[in-house]
Design an enzyme around this catalytic site. Structure first.
Site, PDB file in Angstrom:
ATOM      1  N   HIS A   1      -5.767  -0.100  -8.589  1.00 59.69           N
ATOM      2  CA  HIS A   1      -5.289   0.253  -9.937  1.00 59.69           C
ATOM      3  C   HIS A   1      -5.620   1.709 -10.314  1.00 59.69           C
ATOM      4  O   HIS A   1      -4.768   2.432 -10.826  1.00 59.69           O
ATOM      5  CB  HIS A   1      -5.902  -0.676 -10.983  1.00 59.69           C
TER       6      HIS A   1
ATOM      7  N   ASP B   1       0.946  -4.441  -7.443  1.00 62.34           N
ATOM      8  CA  ASP B   1      -0.231  -3.921  -8.135  1.00 62.34           C
ATOM      9  C   ASP B   1       0.178  -3.990  -9.598  1.00 62.34           C
ATOM     10  O   ASP B   1       1.036  -3.217 -10.045  1.00 62.34           O
ATOM     11  CB  ASP B   1      -0.530  -2.477  -7.729  1.00 62.34           C
ATOM     12  N   HIS B   2      -0.397  -4.923 -10.350  1.00 68.47           N
ATOM     13  CA  HIS B   2       0.194  -5.184 -11.673  1.00 68.47           C
ATOM     14  C   HIS B   2       0.038  -3.994 -12.621  1.00 68.47           C
ATOM     15  O   HIS B   2       0.742  -3.904 -13.617  1.00 68.47           O
ATOM     16  CB  HIS B   2      -0.348  -6.477 -12.285  1.00 68.47           C
TER      17      HIS B   2
END
Ligand code: NAP
Length: 480
Positions: free
Chosen positions: A239, A176-177
């Site tokens: 996010h 999950d960046h």
């Protein structure tokens, strides 16, 4: 300063794809340019295309190099490229994996093997099975999984179960960046490394919390993908949930990966489950409508004219823990909003002090476009008397240190190379997050209430303002 990383062998599936070209290779270049990659670290690109290494490198030259925006030099680029090699591997062709395993196992300098699956999730199961068949699932192998990890609880469980047949949980790195963003990670030292904040970080002092990810762009040319995805799946389940966990979690026992992930899991598990009636009351879904020269969502290419897919969602959530009982957490995200931003806002309660009024402090942690921490304080007005005025004390994180600030993907790739799991999702967290959003998806699938409209380039629908006004609150842009 960061130190050189372990020696490694990285196999990137989907190496010819957009993500590899635009992000993974440019970020690995940055780590290389900064001297962080071990001199013998090697990157093996694999995908279906029948390229040899020279043809693959020609593609990298045209499609990837242009995405290196900083620290570029031809010399460094040439030494980076020397690490790359290519092999045709179709995930559905077991014989291709025999050749892959030969190449990987021929190396004696390192047994630190990383397999990055930068492909659609439907390829994860056959890839893992074929990797296992050739022994590329041994303890020394780490597997990195790109999002989306499912489109609902069931599909997410299926992907996780498929991968778990072949890899142990401690070998699995789910991307999950947002977890690679410095300013999100910084929430932990900010809260637990300073004497000021933790004392007031609770229901006695905090009136509400807002978490926003706002995009200015519309769906662009990705209408087809977006229409089967929507804002809830694209942004909230992953996010926004990570941002929520960092803000709301209790102090972990230590900074070990599983201690931090245990505390994040507790936050997601403590989110009050929503009934269908709760969804009608506490969740706003909306689509952008045309405004000026900007098209509305329903006029975008490859979007059905009767689509109900949300380009905006706002949710009033509550966390059932002693720290947060009764405090509303407002979560929102949307496309074609008035500005691009990602931020966390803590609105503090008014504390009547008898001398200077009841002045509500506010903390804004901004992740983008700028990385700042801004605390609204009340200070003396210039002149006679002791009247106060509000002002913001702003910390620009970009100026805190001269050290290079790496992009999220680079940081995450570095963590994988050194085998640190803390910035990756554990299966139980991910599935709990899906559990919590499922009643919203289920309600929307049958709800007679159509998505509300909001003008492109605005801050969302009026109904989302009403959601906060009901509690006597307002979104950040509507606050004084
Ligand atoms: P893409 O441009 O469509 O690339 C897909 C890659 O998968 C290509 O390299 C393709 O190889 C390879 N592939 C397809 N079928 C294969 C097979 N049978 N065996 C081996 N390789 C095969 O996709 P992408 O944009 O890079 O995205 C990859 C994944 O990351 C997707 O799940 C996407 O949702 C996710 N993601 C992408 C982004 C982004 O910004 N692009 C951001 C976040 C997450 P050939 O070209 O050789 O056929």
């Amino acid at each position: 300063m960061s130190q050189q990383l372990n020696n490694f062998d990285m196999v990137i599936f989907g190496a010819t794809g957009d993500l590899a070209m635009r992000k993974l290779l440019p970020c690995l270049y940055q780590a290389h340019a900064a001297g962080l990659l071990h001199p013998q670290g090697r990157i093996l690109g694999v995908s279906r295309s029948q390229f040899d290494t020279a043809q693959f490198l020609a593609k990298v030259e045209t499609d990837s190099k242009i995405h290196v925006k900083k620290n570029f030099s031809e010399e460094l680029w040439a030494s980076f490229i020397a690490r790359l090699q290519y092999l045709t591997v179709d995930v559905n062709t077991p014989e291709h994996f025999t050749e892959l395993s030969k190449i990987v196992k021929a190396r004696t300098e390192t047994d630190n093997v990383i397999i990055y699956l930068s492909t659609a999730p439907k390829f994860f199961a056959p890839a893992c099975k074929n990797l296992a068949n050739v022994g590329l699932n041994a303890d020394n192998v780490r597997i990195v999984l790109e999002k989306p990890l499912g489109t609902d609880l069931q599909s997410s469980q299926e992907i996780n179960t498929d991968v778990a047949h072949y890899f142990q949980e401690n070998q699995i790195y789910r991307i999950d960046h947002y977890l690679g963003k410095e300013s999100l990670q910084n929430v932990l030292p900010l809260r637990f490394g300073n004497v000021f904040f933790e004392q007031v970080w609770n229901k006695d002092f905090v009136k509400s919390v807002q978490i926003t990810i706002a995009e200015q762009l519309g769906v662009e040319e990705r209408g087809e993908f977006y229409d089967i995805t929507g804002a809830l799946r694209d942004m909230v389940q992953n996010h926004i949930m990570q941002m929520l966990c960092f803000v709301a979690m209790e102090k972990p026992k230590s900074l070990d990966a599983d201690d931090v992930r245990d505390e994040k899991l507790k936050v997601v598990a403590a989110l009050k489950p929503m009934t269908s009636a709760d969804v009608d009351k506490n969740v706003i879904r909306a689509q952008y409508t045309d405004s000026g020269s900007l098209k509305g969502y329903l006029q975008e290419n490859n979007v059905p004219a009767d689509s109900r897919t949300e380009t905006y969602v706002a949710i009033r959530a509550e966390i059932d823990t002693p720290r947060w009982a009764g405090v509303p957490f407002y979560l929102r995200t949307g496309k074609r909003l008035a500005a691009r931003s990602a931020e966390i806002v803590l609105n503090f309660k008014e504390q009547e002090n008898g001398l200077f009024g009841a002045n509500p402090n506010r903390l804004v942690i901004s992740l983008q476009p700028d990385e700042t921490i801004s605390l609204k304080l009340y200070v003396k007005q210039v002149g006679s008397g002791l009247d106060v005025q509000a002002t913001d004390m702003v910390l620009d994180m970009g100026k805190v240190s001269d050290d290079r600030r790496a992009e999220a993907y680079e940081l995450l790739l570095r963590e994988v190379i050194d085998g640190r799991l803390g910035l990756f999702n554990r299966r139980d967290e991910l599935e709990k997050a899906w559990e919590w959003v499922m009643p919203i998806l289920d309600n929307w699938a049958v709800s007679p209430i159509k998505p509300y409209g909001y003008a492109a380039n605005s801050w969302g629908p009026k109904e989302a303002q009403d959601l906060l006004a009901r509690d006597g609150n307002a979104w950040l842009e509507d606050q004084a």
